[in-house]
Design a protein around this motif. Sequence first.
Motif, PDB file in Angstrom:
ATOM      1  N   ARG A 145       8.570 -72.748   5.829  1.00 45.11           N
ATOM      2  CA  ARG A 145       7.655 -71.909   6.616  1.00 45.11           C
ATOM      3  C   ARG A 145       6.290 -72.573   6.759  1.00 45.11           C
ATOM      4  NH1 ARG A 145       9.846 -66.425   3.782  1.00 45.11           N
ATOM      5  NH2 ARG A 145      10.672 -65.383   5.652  1.00 45.11           N
ATOM      6  N   HIS A 189      12.863 -58.770  -5.084  1.00 50.78           N
ATOM      7  CA  HIS A 189      12.342 -60.130  -4.882  1.00 50.78           C
ATOM      8  C   HIS A 189      13.165 -61.111  -5.708  1.00 50.78           C
ATOM      9  CE1 HIS A 189       9.629 -63.531  -4.698  1.00 50.78           C
ATOM     10  NE2 HIS A 189       8.876 -62.885  -3.822  1.00 50.78           N
ATOM     11  N   SER A 238       8.853 -58.150   8.752  1.00 47.81           N
ATOM     12  CA  SER A 238       8.458 -57.909   7.371  1.00 47.81           C
ATOM     13  C   SER A 238       8.937 -56.535   6.937  1.00 47.81           C
ATOM     14  CB  SER A 238       6.930 -57.983   7.233  1.00 47.81           C
ATOM     15  OG  SER A 238       6.454 -59.247   7.600  1.00 47.81           O
ATOM     16  N   THR A 264       1.575 -64.052   8.749  1.00 48.93           N
ATOM     17  CA  THR A 264       2.756 -63.189   8.715  1.00 48.93           C
ATOM     18  C   THR A 264       3.887 -63.851   7.942  1.00 48.93           C
ATOM     19  OG1 THR A 264       2.142 -62.240  10.850  1.00 48.93           O
ATOM     20  CG2 THR A 264       4.421 -61.941  10.135  1.00 48.93           C
ATOM     21  N   SER A 265       4.044 -65.157   8.148  1.00 50.01           N
ATOM     22  CA  SER A 265       5.074 -65.892   7.410  1.00 50.01           C
ATOM     23  C   SER A 265       4.799 -65.864   5.911  1.00 50.01           C
ATOM     24  CB  SER A 265       5.115 -67.337   7.917  1.00 50.01           C
ATOM     25  OG  SER A 265       6.012 -68.108   7.143  1.00 50.01           O
ATOM     26  N   VAL A 295      11.194 -62.131   1.472  1.00 50.81           N
ATOM     27  CA  VAL A 295      12.101 -62.024   2.618  1.00 50.81           C
ATOM     28  C   VAL A 295      12.563 -63.418   3.001  1.00 50.81           C
ATOM     29  CG1 VAL A 295      12.306 -61.293   5.022  1.00 50.81           C
ATOM     30  CG2 VAL A 295      10.946 -59.946   3.422  1.00 50.81           C
ATOM     31  N   GLN A 322       5.718 -62.454   4.509  1.00 49.72           N
ATOM     32  CA  GLN A 322       7.153 -62.332   4.290  1.00 49.72           C
ATOM     33  C   GLN A 322       7.604 -63.107   3.061  1.00 49.72           C
ATOM     34  OE1 GLN A 322       8.728 -63.694   8.000  1.00 49.72           O
ATOM     35  NE2 GLN A 322       8.572 -61.708   8.985  1.00 49.72           N
ATOM     36  N   GLN A 323       6.997 -64.260   2.855  1.00 45.84           N
ATOM     37  CA  GLN A 323       7.330 -65.046   1.676  1.00 45.84           C
ATOM     38  C   GLN A 323       6.927 -64.302   0.411  1.00 45.84           C
ATOM     39  OE1 GLN A 323       8.936 -67.904   1.669  1.00 45.84           O
ATOM     40  NE2 GLN A 323       8.792 -68.376  -0.495  1.00 45.84           N
ATOM     41  N   GLN A 356       6.750 -61.166   0.050  1.00 42.72           N
ATOM     42  CA  GLN A 356       7.632 -60.016  -0.108  1.00 42.72           C
ATOM     43  C   GLN A 356       9.052 -60.415  -0.487  1.00 42.72           C
ATOM     44  OE1 GLN A 356       6.846 -58.472   3.831  1.00 42.72           O
ATOM     45  NE2 GLN A 356       5.647 -56.767   3.031  1.00 42.72           N
ATOM     46  N   ALA A 398       7.536 -67.003  11.668  1.00 45.85           N
ATOM     47  CA  ALA A 398       7.770 -65.948  10.682  1.00 45.85           C
ATOM     48  C   ALA A 398       9.256 -65.836  10.354  1.00 45.85           C
ATOM     49  CB  ALA A 398       7.231 -64.615  11.192  1.00 45.85           C
ATOM     50  N   GLU A 406      -3.224 -61.298   6.290  1.00 51.81           N
ATOM     51  CA  GLU A 406      -2.648 -60.969   7.599  1.00 51.81           C
ATOM     52  C   GLU A 406      -3.538 -59.980   8.355  1.00 51.81           C
ATOM     53  OE1 GLU A 406       1.649 -59.705   9.460  1.00 51.81           O
ATOM     54  OE2 GLU A 406       0.718 -58.432   7.945  1.00 51.81           O
ATOM     55  N   ARG A 409      -1.194 -59.643   2.253  1.00 54.93           N
ATOM     56  CA  ARG A 409      -1.445 -58.502   3.146  1.00 54.93           C
ATOM     57  C   ARG A 409      -2.885 -58.545   3.676  1.00 54.93           C
ATOM     58  NH1 ARG A 409       1.823 -54.578  -0.145  1.00 54.93           N
ATOM     59  NH2 ARG A 409       3.721 -54.232   1.065  1.00 54.93           N
TER      60      ARG A 409
END
Length: 406
Positions: free
Chosen positions: A134, A234, A224, A395-396, A404, A399-400, A402, A220, A332, A329
């Motif tokens: 990413r 996780h 998310s 955003t990427s 995802v 997600q990382q 989180q 991304a 972003e 967060r």
Amino acid sequence: MSARVRRGWPALWLGLALAGGTAAQPVVTLADAVDAAWRRSAQSAEAAGQVRQAQARRDAASAWWAAPPAVEAGVTRDRQKASGARVRETELGLAVPLWLPGQRSAGLEQADAATAAAAATTEAARLRMAGAVREAAAEVALQRAELLGAEAQWRELDALARDVARRVTAGDLAPADALAARAELLAASAAVAQARQRAQASELQWQALTGLAHVPDDVAGGPSPAAGATLDAHPARRAAALNAELARKRVAAAAASRRDAPELLVRARQEVSSGEPDTHGVGIAIRVPFGTTDRNGPLAAAALAELDVAEAAEREQVVQLGAALATARLAEQAAQQQLADERTRAGLLRERAGLIDRSFKAGETGLPDMLRALNAAAQAEAALARQQAVLAQATSRLQQAQGVMP
């Protein structure tokens, strides 16, 4: 706004839309890139080895004996008895190590925990690889946005320089204005060369990581989770929890293995003597080692120390994941706000450049003011494109954080 001022901006947005590749190139998703990078990495081989080790431990714990059986054989020739007869003795034995009570079930539980921990560790390693992919994709997108912005600014200055040269020839402007416009164009050319070098370097890093020439357009790589989603699933947290569980099973296995495995001994004996009948015998014995503090103390202490470390690592992992998620967060949200501000700023400077361009053509504004306005508008457009890439990167990273996977 004049045709010259407007001409560069559509090319910038079109270039951004096509930066990831053309229709002739294969479509590669971020998930494809993660798979490609994982196959090339040493981590995949290490993870596969951990899974094989866990399966081998389970196979060993599933056996009917605690350790491989052993065979013993002995022959004694020409032994003389009291009667004077010559005797030959042959003895064969089989030693089978036995499980202690509860030892086999504890070993199976430990093997199952090792299998689950190995699988979770593999998923956590794949997530780390996804983070590297990413970041590499986001860096390519960011550098391409910088390059496209520099190229758009060069095109604007090139059009201005040619316009100034025509007006100098017509006698509307002084020759010094042509020199100033040409100098600005050369500076823009240098900026384009530097931006192109950085973009190429980021693409080479991407290729070294993934082995792919094409970079996905979607940095991304998926939506998310909801804002209220927890980190229980996780991969890194699951891996830490399962490693702690494995350490607990090792403590239980150490407690069930308080001594070395007892051995069941089966022996068959044959005695052949001259002038006397042969004799045969079969015997069964059991060998039980003592469990002493010298043996058990270090093993139990090592298992408990490993458990303490694993539980501390699990607690630390939970704290770090929570902090990383909160930071991602906030980043972003800040990127979204900054994108809105950059969009407004670019619109204002675009409009201002158009007004000054009309004023410059009418002879009411000098070239320095026109150059400053044009540079400001071009830099604002480049900053807007760059901020879009920054938002995608934020955003990427969210997600990382989180957990995802693409």
